[in-house]
Write a protein that holds these residues in place. Structure first.
Motif, PDB file in Angstrom:
ATOM      1  N   SER A  44     -60.165  26.374 -16.234  1.00  0.00           N
ATOM      2  CA  SER A  44     -59.479  25.255 -16.854  1.00  0.00           C
ATOM      3  C   SER A  44     -58.265  25.761 -17.609  1.00  0.00           C
ATOM      4  CB  SER A  44     -60.417  24.525 -17.827  1.00  0.00           C
ATOM      5  OG  SER A  44     -61.542  24.036 -17.142  1.00  0.00           O
ATOM      6  N   ILE A  45     -57.216  24.981 -17.596  1.00  0.00           N
ATOM      7  CA  ILE A  45     -56.018  25.349 -18.338  1.00  0.00           C
ATOM      8  C   ILE A  45     -56.121  24.775 -19.740  1.00  0.00           C
ATOM      9  CG2 ILE A  45     -53.505  25.196 -18.411  1.00  0.00           C
ATOM     10  CD1 ILE A  45     -54.668  26.800 -16.069  1.00  0.00           C
ATOM     11  N   ALA A  46     -55.946  25.610 -20.728  1.00  0.00           N
ATOM     12  CA  ALA A  46     -56.015  25.143 -22.109  1.00  0.00           C
ATOM     13  C   ALA A  46     -54.938  24.097 -22.351  1.00  0.00           C
ATOM     14  CB  ALA A  46     -55.827  26.317 -23.068  1.00  0.00           C
ATOM     15  N   GLU A  47     -55.328  23.006 -23.012  1.00  0.00           N
ATOM     16  CA  GLU A  47     -54.355  21.979 -23.345  1.00  0.00           C
ATOM     17  C   GLU A  47     -53.391  22.526 -24.398  1.00  0.00           C
ATOM     18  OE1 GLU A  47     -56.561  18.578 -24.641  1.00  0.00           O
ATOM     19  OE2 GLU A  47     -58.165  19.026 -23.225  1.00  0.00           O
ATOM     20  N   ALA A  48     -52.234  21.934 -24.444  1.00  0.00           N
ATOM     21  CA  ALA A  48     -51.268  22.348 -25.455  1.00  0.00           C
ATOM     22  C   ALA A  48     -51.826  22.064 -26.833  1.00  0.00           C
ATOM     23  CB  ALA A  48     -49.961  21.590 -25.252  1.00  0.00           C
ATOM     24  N   ALA A  49     -51.585  22.961 -27.760  1.00  0.00           N
ATOM     25  CA  ALA A  49     -52.083  22.779 -29.123  1.00  0.00           C
ATOM     26  C   ALA A  49     -51.525  21.486 -29.703  1.00  0.00           C
ATOM     27  CB  ALA A  49     -51.670  23.971 -29.981  1.00  0.00           C
ATOM     28  N   ASP A  50     -52.396  20.734 -30.375  1.00  0.00           N
ATOM     29  CA  ASP A  50     -51.995  19.458 -30.953  1.00  0.00           C
ATOM     30  C   ASP A  50     -51.195  19.715 -32.224  1.00  0.00           C
ATOM     31  OD1 ASP A  50     -51.761  16.939 -31.960  1.00  0.00           O
ATOM     32  OD2 ASP A  50     -53.835  16.366 -31.542  1.00  0.00           O
ATOM     33  N   SER A  51     -49.977  19.198 -32.222  1.00  0.00           N
ATOM     34  CA  SER A  51     -49.126  19.420 -33.399  1.00  0.00           C
ATOM     35  C   SER A  51     -49.697  18.736 -34.633  1.00  0.00           C
ATOM     36  CB  SER A  51     -47.711  18.896 -33.119  1.00  0.00           C
ATOM     37  OG  SER A  51     -47.753  17.507 -32.810  1.00  0.00           O
ATOM     38  N   ALA A  52     -50.621  17.768 -34.428  1.00  0.00           N
ATOM     39  CA  ALA A  52     -51.212  17.074 -35.569  1.00  0.00           C
ATOM     40  C   ALA A  52     -52.350  17.864 -36.184  1.00  0.00           C
ATOM     41  CB  ALA A  52     -51.708  15.694 -35.132  1.00  0.00           C
ATOM     42  N   PHE A  53     -52.721  18.986 -35.569  1.00  0.00           N
ATOM     43  CA  PHE A  53     -53.833  19.792 -36.093  1.00  0.00           C
ATOM     44  C   PHE A  53     -53.332  20.631 -37.264  1.00  0.00           C
ATOM     45  CE2 PHE A  53     -56.881  23.224 -36.325  1.00  0.00           C
ATOM     46  CZ  PHE A  53     -58.083  22.593 -36.031  1.00  0.00           C
TER      47      PHE A  53
END
Length: 900
Positions: A44-53
């Motif tokens: 699985s490809i890691a999702e882009a880091a959530d800027s809201a985190f």
């Protein structure tokens, strides 16, 4: 075999104690052949880091020299909403010579002997620890990944793709990499055969020619493997060879040796072509040599296990070069928002981060993508995922304390799941001088509660040191707590500062004494009970603070009041001494600083409903999922139920998928009737430690389906009595019990058993005679605003105070309502409180206050009760919503009609 360095297995003690760790798998499924199948899937490809985190550090505390506990709060955006949670990180400084990391294993340092993380920490003397590698819960109990403990191989890596491991070399360098295993057995005649692994459970290899791990394979099992089967469910018939001190002492063709591995020896387990090699080239009395090495999949270089201090297996890589990495393996089976454990290290290799994200009442858990963001936020350069979910457990030793404690509640409360291994943190520092002292004891007390406080010290290495001999002097300021020789008593709500002085050193701590205004609920572990002379029931009381903390309430903090009977409460048990004449429902009211809750006792309590001795209606197994099979039938009981009959629910979900149910259906689609209003039920359940969810399905007299939780987690074996409070389910009686069933939810499914047997016996329902519409008087009452008369079921009666309307709210005199519909009210002139008892409801109102208490729960109304001409008037809406009565309003005549 291409290898750079090897270790010879000549039967020496050091090698025999070794066993390289097992194989890691994801999405395990047991096939029809009984072999554990590993779902590989695509990476699985890691999702882009959530800027809201975002991550905020809340604080830190030293555990020992070189190890610091840090607490973090994280905030994440999910489906347009912000959620928050907590994570705990132990940072270990590898530059500090007094701190080290090592793998803890089962009981006594052996495989196949699972133990809790806290238990392993206590046994090995760890100052902190976290649960470790993945393992097959239905197998013997060996890690899936490679394991090296104290420089000795315990188990070898499995042949699975994308499974990473964490190691620390003996020169204290952290490494995260994928590893494979190479080994060779050499007979005296020079013939050789490859070794497949050491101390492995059966699994399905990936990327090779064999579907089965033990087919045509040669494995080593050392005395670290305590199980008698080597392994179970291998789908192969073994030929086994016992090797002692490097000499073959027994050969068993086509049959396992009937023994555990002797101390200091090892057993070669062969099948197929490997078994042919054994028979052709091995002879009892001859020497046998084995060699092995670990191989880095990144560099292709062999690694001498003796160069490693420790190795522990993990799952997918999470962080690489300080950024979220592509998942190295499918994460389908470990998705969702769960408790998580992970390991990582800093860019310079100095710091190791031992990470645990919480999933409990205080924290929302993390997805794997969010965990990546968390790790990069706190400085992880390279990191991997460990076994998370319900296994997630962290323990640590607070400063100056002698032993570890649970760092946070697990997904299943304070119970720690037994696992195969864990990562421990250890100190080798010598005893230093006293550096500081601290007061140890509870920071929160309840009025009347007594608690012991002690003075504890820590040395220059932040390890505990005895300071009790200093005979400290104690004092308290603030007036809320008194203290003498470390024994404190809470006197009144407020904050106090406790101080202890020992020689030139002193310490202080703040203690908060909670009042009634500081809690939101006061709940009894037993809501109902039998009203019979001599009956005794357990009445544990728990307070929930406004911050959500659960606090057991000691009896010394409570005042008890008994209505309808005389009784007493001693050591948490309520005993009925005598019953007032004509009383069928009594109340035991527990009060704490103006807060109250109650136990309803009834002559109709705990009515036996079904013991399965003479069942005349049909029972059947049903399910919602294709592939799920099972049976539901009355069978002979076992253990303490021997000689009686029970309902057994046998289920097999291995061929199913998604959220799966296994139902024991009672009396077709109709169910069995529950004839009267019930406030609670009890049932004896033989658990199967499956960690599945246990529920009951009822249908009430409106046709509504009600799902009742019997146990969120079946975490016990053997028989156990479950008591379930039904008062909050809003069931309209009479009702029917249709099904008892097991649920295996999709999230975290890899942790729970898909096969098992759960049995039921002795179902009872508590049916107080005045608990609801079924037993309370039926009436119709009409009142007119401003008129001092009332119509009760057609009969006119005079009343002392008329109902009124004020600011758009209608108020009615509660006394006359209770006279007509059952119940009683009492008035406390000092506290201005009115206590109303009706059926199973205990209602506390306060004049002039909108807040009220219903069965120990703080609630709020739109308007407050008031006093008029010596009578209490309550808002009409409160009557209808809280006492379960129906209200009609006639605008033209200004008439209120109340019906039951």
């Amino acid at each position: 075999m291409n290898k750079i360095s090897t270790k010879k297995m000549s039967g020496t003690k050091k090698w025999i104690a070794a066993s390289l760790a097992g194989v890691l798998w994801i999405m395990p499924v047991v096939g029809s052949d009984g072999i554990l199948q590993i779902g590989q899937g695509s990476s699985s490809i890691a999702e882009a880091a959530d800027s809201a985190f975002s991550v905020t550090k809340l604080g830190e505390e030293v555990i020992t020299s070189g190890a610091i506990m840090m607490k973090y709060k994280f905030t994440a955006a999910r489906a347009g909403k912000n959620v928050s949670g907590l994570a705990d990180v132990i940072r270990v400084d590898l530059n500090n010579p007094y701190v080290s990391l090592d793998v803890m294993t089962g009981k006594g340092g052996t495989l196949t002997t699972r133990q809790s993380t806290g238990g392993m920490a206590k046994e090995t003397g760890a100052v902190a620890a976290v649960n470790g590698d993945y393992f097959n819960t239905s197998a013997e109990g060996a890690p899936i990944g490679g394991q090296v403990s104290s420089g000795i191989v315990m188990s070898t890596p499995s042949q699975l793709n994308g499974m990473y491991a964490f190691t620390v070399t003996k020169d204290r360098k952290p490494v995260i990499d994928e590893f494979s295993f190479e080994g060779m057995a050499t007979a005296l005649d020079g013939a050789q055969y490859p070794l497949a692994g050491i101390n492995k459970s059966a699994y399905n290899p990936e990327g090779g020619s064999s579907t089965y791990s033990h087919a045509h394979a040669l494995y080593i099992y050392t005395d670290a493997w305590t199980a008698l089967q080597r392994p179970k469910n291998s789908s192969t018939t073994p030929t086994e060879v016992l090797v002692e001190n490097g000499i073959i002492t027994q050969i068993s063709a086509n049959a396992a040796l009937p023994m555990a591995v002797p101390k200091g020896a090892y057993i070669l387990r062969a099948h197929g072509l490997a078994a042919q090699y054994v028979i052709a080239h091995m002879v009892v009395g001859q020497a046998l040599e084995t060699s092995y090495s670990l191989v880095s999949k990144t560099t292709q270089q062999s690694i001498d296990p003796a160069s490693l201090q420790m190795m522990i297996g993990g799952h997918t890589i999470l962080v690489n070069n300080g950024q979220a990495a592509t998942f190295s393996r499918s994460i389908t089976s470990i998705g969702g928002y769960r408790a998580r454990t992970a390991l990582g290290y800093s860019q310079d290799g100095r710091y190791v981060y031992v990470i645990a994200a919480e999933k409990n009442s205080n924290s929302s858990g993390l997805s794997l993508t969010e965990l990546q963001s968390f790790m990069t936020n706190i400085g992880v350069w390279k990191g991997l995922n460990l076994d998370g979910g319900g296994s997630t457990t962290m323990v640590d030793r607070p400063l100056a304390e002698m032993s570890t404690r649970l760092t946070f509640n697990t997904e299943y409360g304070t119970e720690q799941r037994s696992v195969v291994n864990g990562l421990g943190i250890y100190t080798t520092a010598p005893q230093g001088e006293v550096k500081g002292i601290k007061i140890s004891g509870s920071s929160v007390l309840l009025i009347g509660q007594q608690a012991a406080y002690s003075l504890k010290g820590y040395d220059t290495y932040y390890n505990p040191i005895d300071v009790a001999a200093g005979n400290p002097a104690w004092s308290s300021s603030g007036g809320s707590v008194t203290v003498k020789a470390g024994q404190a008593t809470a006197v009144k709500p407020g904050t106090a500062t406790l101080k202890a002085v020992s020689g030139a050193a002193s310490a202080s701590t703040t203690v908060t004494v909670l009042g009634g205004n500081d809690i939101t609920s006061l709940t009894l572990g037993t809501a109902t009970g039998p009203l019979t002379v001599g009956s005794s029931i357990s009445v544990p009381v728990t307070a929930v603070t406004k911050s959500g903390i659960n606090i057991p309430v000691p009896n010394s903090s409570l005042k008890w009041e008994f209505v309808g009977f005389k009784g007493s409460v001693q050591d948490g048990k309520l005993t009925v001494d005598s019953i007032n004449s004509g009383v069928t429902t009594g109340y035991a009211i527990a009060r704490y600083d103006g807060f109250s809750t109650g136990v309803v006792l009834s002559t109709g309590a705990a009515t036996p409903w079904e013991n399965f001795e003479n069942v005349t209606y049909p029972l059947a197994f049903t399910t919602n999922a294709a592939g799920v099979t099972g049976t539901a039938a009355v069978t002979a009981g076992s253990a303490e139920r021997a000689g009686s009959k029970v309902l057994s629910l046998n289920y097999d979900m291995t061929a199913g998928s998604g959220k799966m149910y296994a139902y024991a259906q009672l009396n077709g689609t109709t169910g069995k009737a529950i004839p009267a209003a019930a406030t609670s039920m009890s049932v004896d359940v033989m658990g199967d430690m499956s960690l599945n969810w246990l529920r009951a399905e009822l249908v009430d007299n409106t046709g509504a389906t009600v799902y009742v939780d019997l146990a969120k987690v079946i975490d016990w074996n053997g028989w156990k009595k479950l008591n379930i409070d039904l008062s909050g389910y809003n069931i309209k009686f009479p009702a029917s019990l249709k099904r008892l069933y097991v649920v295996n939810v999709e999230e975290g499914q890899d942790e729970r058993a898909k096969t098992g047997v759960v049995s039921f016996d002795n179902l009872s329902f508590t049916m107080p005679s005045l608990s609801s519409d079924a037993g309370l008087p039926t009436a119709s009452v009409s009142m007119t605003i401003g008129q001092k008369s009332i119509m009760v079921s057609g009969t006119k009666k005079a009343i002392e105070v008329a109902p009124i309307m004020m600011n758009g709210t209608t108020y009615v005199p509660i006394k006359y309502v209770l006279d007509a519909f059952g119940g009683s009210a009492s008035w406390d002139a000092v506290t201005k409180k009115i206590m109303i008892l009706r059926g199973s409801k205990v209602l506390d109102l306060t004049l002039g206050k909108k807040d009220f208490l219903l069965n120990g729960m703080r609630k709020s109304a739109e308007v407050a009760p008031l006093l008029m001409q010596g009578r209490t008037l309550v808002p009409l809406r409160l009557v209808s919503e809280q006492l379960g009565l129906n209200v009609k309003w006639e605008q033209k005549t200004k008439t209120v009609t109340i019906e039951s």
